[in-house]
Scaffold this motif. Structure first.
Motif, short mmCIF file in Angstrom:
data_model
loop_
_atom_site.label_atom_id
_atom_site.label_comp_id
_atom_site.label_asym_id
_atom_site.label_seq_id
_atom_site.Cartn_x
_atom_site.Cartn_y
_atom_site.Cartn_z
N LEU A 109 43.82 41.36 58.23
CA LEU A 109 42.86 40.47 57.58
C LEU A 109 42.30 41.11 56.33
CD1 LEU A 109 40.30 38.09 59.00
CD2 LEU A 109 39.51 39.79 57.37
N ILE A 110 41.89 42.37 56.43
CA ILE A 110 41.29 43.04 55.28
C ILE A 110 42.35 43.35 54.23
CG2 ILE A 110 39.95 45.05 54.54
CD1 ILE A 110 38.67 45.09 57.31
N TYR A 111 43.56 43.67 54.68
CA TYR A 111 44.62 43.96 53.71
C TYR A 111 44.88 42.78 52.79
CZ TYR A 111 48.84 45.20 51.37
OH TYR A 111 49.74 45.46 50.36
N ARG A 112 44.79 41.54 53.31
CA ARG A 112 45.07 40.38 52.47
C ARG A 112 44.16 40.36 51.23
NH1 ARG A 112 48.18 40.98 55.90
NH2 ARG A 112 49.57 39.48 56.88
N PHE A 113 42.90 40.81 51.41
CA PHE A 113 41.99 40.86 50.25
C PHE A 113 42.45 41.93 49.26
CE2 PHE A 113 39.46 38.72 53.44
CZ PHE A 113 38.86 37.72 52.72
N TYR A 114 42.92 43.05 49.82
CA TYR A 114 43.45 44.11 48.96
C TYR A 114 44.68 43.60 48.20
CZ TYR A 114 45.37 48.64 47.60
OH TYR A 114 45.86 49.71 46.89
N GLU A 115 45.51 42.85 48.90
CA GLU A 115 46.70 42.28 48.25
C GLU A 115 46.31 41.33 47.12
OE1 GLU A 115 49.85 40.97 50.95
OE2 GLU A 115 49.99 39.14 49.77
N LEU A 116 45.25 40.56 47.34
CA LEU A 116 44.81 39.65 46.28
C LEU A 116 44.47 40.43 45.01
CD1 LEU A 116 42.63 37.11 48.30
CD2 LEU A 116 44.85 36.69 47.20
N ILE A 117 43.82 41.59 45.17
CA ILE A 117 43.51 42.41 43.99
C ILE A 117 44.77 42.97 43.38
CG2 ILE A 117 42.36 44.48 43.17
CD1 ILE A 117 40.34 44.13 45.34
N SER A 118 45.71 43.36 44.23
CA SER A 118 46.95 43.93 43.72
C SER A 118 47.72 42.89 42.90
CB SER A 118 47.80 44.45 44.89
OG SER A 118 49.05 44.89 44.45
N VAL A 119 47.77 41.66 43.43
CA VAL A 119 48.53 40.62 42.76
C VAL A 119 47.72 39.98 41.62
CG1 VAL A 119 49.59 38.33 43.07
CG2 VAL A 119 49.99 40.14 44.76
N TYR A 120 46.44 39.67 41.88
CA TYR A 120 45.63 38.94 40.90
C TYR A 120 44.69 39.82 40.06
CZ TYR A 120 46.84 34.39 43.02
OH TYR A 120 47.49 33.27 43.46
N GLY A 121 44.72 41.13 40.26
CA GLY A 121 43.76 41.99 39.57
C GLY A 121 43.77 41.84 38.06
N THR A 122 44.97 41.87 37.48
CA THR A 122 45.02 41.74 36.03
C THR A 122 44.68 40.32 35.59
OG1 THR A 122 47.42 41.51 36.29
CG2 THR A 122 46.60 43.67 35.64
N THR A 123 44.89 39.34 36.49
CA THR A 123 44.49 37.96 36.19
C THR A 123 42.96 37.83 36.12
OG1 THR A 123 46.47 37.06 37.21
CG2 THR A 123 44.58 35.58 37.04
N PHE A 124 42.27 38.40 37.13
CA PHE A 124 40.80 38.43 37.08
C PHE A 124 40.35 39.02 35.74
CE2 PHE A 124 40.67 39.18 41.97
CZ PHE A 124 40.50 37.83 42.22
N LYS A 125 40.97 40.12 35.40
CA LYS A 125 40.58 40.84 34.18
C LYS A 125 40.75 39.98 32.93
CE LYS A 125 41.44 45.17 31.72
NZ LYS A 125 40.03 45.51 31.53
N GLU A 126 41.92 39.37 32.79
CA GLU A 126 42.20 38.59 31.59
C GLU A 126 41.29 37.37 31.48
OE1 GLU A 126 44.29 39.07 29.03
OE2 GLU A 126 44.84 41.03 29.85
N LEU A 127 41.08 36.67 32.61
CA LEU A 127 40.29 35.43 32.55
C LEU A 127 38.81 35.71 32.33
CD1 LEU A 127 42.05 33.26 35.26
CD2 LEU A 127 42.25 33.11 32.77
N ILE A 128 38.30 36.76 32.94
CA ILE A 128 36.88 37.09 32.72
C ILE A 128 36.67 37.54 31.28
CG2 ILE A 128 35.02 38.68 33.38
CD1 ILE A 128 36.04 38.49 36.27
N HIS A 129 37.58 38.34 30.74
CA HIS A 129 37.44 38.78 29.34
C HIS A 129 37.60 37.60 28.39
CE1 HIS A 129 37.06 42.77 30.69
NE2 HIS A 129 38.31 43.12 30.75
#
Lengths: 147, 147, 147, 147, 147, 147, 147, 147, 147, 147
Positions: free
Chosen positions: D85-105
């Motif tokens: 369960l907790i790993y899935r959240f880690y995976e979201l950061i692994s997959v979407y981390g640069t997406t979070f970064k680009e969209l927030i910037h």
């Protein structure tokens, strides 16, 4: 030219040719499971297999050579895989690893399931609730011996 | 009392009672694969299952309680397992990981094989050249969706 | 040409064209969240989507091809991210990870929130004390099943 | 007595009392999200909150004391979580981390989403295809300043 | 062209021009601390700043472009730095980390010193026993909030 | 009895006595920064200091002894700290590490800022936009010598 | 051109010229120990030293420039060295590390042996049982100060 | 009782007796360097040495036994040491490791300096600018042989 | 040109020439074990050996030079090897490491088996149940000395 | 009681009884190599063997039970061993790993040397230049099969 370069060439050639791994397996005359592993740099081809696939995918002579040499195995860039599909298999070992161990020992005693004298088969399993991936693994049991 | 304490208790009690995981599975009314994983601290028992196994193995009330709580999963002490039997499964992922990925994507498109909506079956496969361990895994395919 | 090369090409082309990820999303006909992830090498495009974005950003044919192949996912160079913006999300898991676990299990029982059957929406939330980043995540609950 | 001992005590007491985190949250007069994090050792309670929950769960005076001290935060045993369960959240950061970064910037410029001036809300989202976990996160945007 | 390439270009150009970071800071119209961090790939320049420094150091147009994009931050090649000067700062955190934590919480309660709303000033401090490096750090205190 | 046991004792005794680190510093006759580090197991006390604080906090004779022995230093459980307050300092090194290096070398030449001949002062800096944490560090510059 | 490129150039040039590190040291006018470290990218040369060695080894102007810039230090590719000669030194720290600590503290009190105000001398020590490597290290003792 | 328990006992006993490592060395009839390493769990004592030191420090019979068994060596809790004094030695290897290698090979050819047939001597070196730690290491050179 | 480049050249040249390591060993006039290690970048050749093998495999003059320089040893890309053949040796150390230690100490006392004054011989051992790999290792015992 | 507890008991009992591993092997009726590994927790004993050794060393009934259960294998506390004797074996793999691989593949083709169907023999090899440790390893070759 290193085997990793050959793997990259094959992936590129396959994409351009729009063929499947199954098509490649037919060229090699082996199962799609073994063939994919071999073409991704994990198994060794015979001279004939290497020539056939080289011709089929248009690989240079040096690459055909290279496919006949035993490779340094290991297909993943990190100890804990980041790709979600591959991670799920790692998770299965994390969750079920001690279960595998207990049940195999209960049935066979101390020893291992060989990852060398091993084969597998991967199929689609139709299911009304959503199709399933079905994997059959078969590995020889190797007992520890006393001496 | 933590779940790891309960796991240790169960292993000890089973050794003293000289019963098998299969015997325990019958008490739980589930497959030996799921039951072993559950008793090794990876799955959650219903109240009835917990009571039955508690009675069968002679566990204290607190342990019976504890078996009904969802555990923090992960059964191995290191990221790369040191036990030879469990390592062989890790090696299979290292060698065949990209093969799993390519073949599943070829058959199903982008997505994963679920490690949650998952079941498996482990059997002895008699063979004149030495018996084999046969493992059937079946996991639902989950496609990535666009939105 | 590997997918990481294509990602670099896209970032460069976008910078030269001075367009936004939202503009690219409109070309793809999907949300800006999914589109950004896809263009950063984490999702697979259809042939039509790949052609449209290829034309819009002036990508070579090989790159357009490459966008239609399922990528090896994982967008970060280290297990613990060094970039402060991305690290904050990692910190949230470190601090709130067991909270996520407890609350989801309290509500749903044993299982996970899918990271595959998943979507999200990121918005600016105006606020007199300083605007806020608002993120909505929605993932299907997948229960562990007994067998 | 260390804070981790108090966390273990609370988990045990809650299991015995068969109450929910939501019940505990009402005792604290805060949301279930903040309350669970606090009781799992990640947040600091006021004297009044500590006394109320101590009485409710039957904690010793020393534990009530301990809950009022700022804890050393971080709730997970490994850098990459093993629990699915907790790993899935880690995976979201692994997959979407640069997406979070680009969209927030893209929306806010250089800076971060605060993990301190932060709140979240976790709900069940009924859905005919299977209920979903819905998480709303809201964190203040903090811009990097030049000086 | 990636930001790390631009950083390397800047270091080279500065070496050839034999100018100081302080000279560069004057071109940017900011402190030498912020300017050095920015030119080493950790901060984002405005269009005007990028043009000025590009002209001053003779950078190509693409590099000037690149300096205006928010970078993926993190300037060190390993988690524990090997360079003795930088390691000393890491050692300070190792030795004084819990001291920082206790004293800030004693003064402010639960929360953090921001590393975003942050500035610093580095000066030579003349001293008869050998000159000293004096560093002033100032970061906004951000309290954890209950909700 | 090990020094880590003594540190735990001190933290407990301080909590019960409801005194501050500043109060303890007065007992030791040193700054609150050095005193907190010393009592958290990072510095060595003189016999007199050890006796005074032992009496003030009610520590056993063995603990008083132990405080006079040079400790094995390092106050954090992991190489990359998980606690958000302490992590921010680690982040500052990650982001500004090469900046520290360049500016110190520009001013002093090759060498380091000592972390041994070092002192620091931590204060609240009142500010209408929100109070700030102000930290002054002063370390002797040590030049590399040729030989 | 980076310092690691210059180091590689020097190693190559020295091999072609068939000169020794001792010869290079004479060109630099320093000990062979300091000179080797400097030419392997760990120390900073003066303008005159850089010019002399550049002329001696036939290095390009850019490399001569580069040798005068303070390098990012650390000469080994992994945290635990794999080369047997270098590993033996690591082993000495592993086995004798706490011994160094105890004996230096016994003689000097709390503090360190400087690795900056440091020099060393490496000689052959003739011995009938087989010649020995003799290393003399001398580092200034730096005491921790209270404040 | 394990060797690490014996080491802890010795450190405690020595602190209570207020004797030095040099005193202990006299009891053992060996150098202070070897004796300290041995008493910190890195070397093996003869029966006579074990009895003498056991009597001197008041160790139980079991500990005296244990000192005569070859220990599992390695005295540090982490691969990269956190204690500043010990870290400086690690830093010397990081900075000078390739220098050691080059100079020993230049003098002796391919091989290593033994860490087994090894001795060392640690002394105070009086110096007007501040006393220095002087360490003499002497290890037999062992050449690689062809076969 | 670095030694790793020379190793890659040799592997390529050997593949093209279709000769064996044993053939190369004859050219070098050494055992196949030492010769293979040397040609894979782990040992140092004499001038004559380097010239002979250079001529035999058609290596450029620079490579011949390079083979006479002591290499930075260590032939594997990761601390725990991923290749199944090499991993089995690592597993033997993991499983039998403490056994090696106990038996060598029982026979010889405290010390090590040298990995420098070492030779080995690898042969096929015919066996009706399947041929076996037979490895003989012989290393000088080096005793720890007191001083 | 866990297997590691039993191992510790055995080591203690053997020390008190002042017997050798060879003596224990005779009790078990197996080689000293297998017996030592088994008693150090890496192999499984038969009921008879467990009873005999239990009687010989005076182990409790629970320990005798425990010796008959297949253990979780792996005898070392870290991935890279710190003990010098054991490290030398790790170094052999690091230096000779690719040599083992090449020579075994040259002789046998693709496959591995089994670490399960494996035996070894460790002897003293008298030698005028200093006695040597001689180790004979024999493992079945297992070929990869195509399918």
């Amino acid at each position: 030219m290193k085997r990793t370069d050959v793997t990259e060439m094959i992936v590129l050639a396959k994409r351009k040719k729009k063929c499947t791994w199954d098509d490649c397996a037919k060229v090699l005359g082996q199962s799609k499971e073994w063939s994919t592993a071999a073409l991704l740099g994990q198994m060794t081809l015979t001279e004939e297999q290497a020539k056939n696939i080289g011709e089929y995918l248009g690989l240079p002579a040096d690459a055909v050579d290279c496919l006949q040499v035993v490779p340094y195995k290991g297909s993943l860039p990190t100890a804990v895989p980041t790709d979600p599909l591959i991670y799920r298999f790692y998770e299965l070992i994390s969750v079920y690893g001690t279960t595998f161990k207990e049940l195999i020992h209960e049935e066979f005693g101390d020893g291992i399931m060989s990852a060398i004298d091993f084969k597998m088969d991967l199929q689609r399993e139709p299911n009304a609730m959503g199709d399933r991936v079905s994997i059959n693994m078969s590995g020889k049991f190797l007992p520890y011996k006393t001496y």
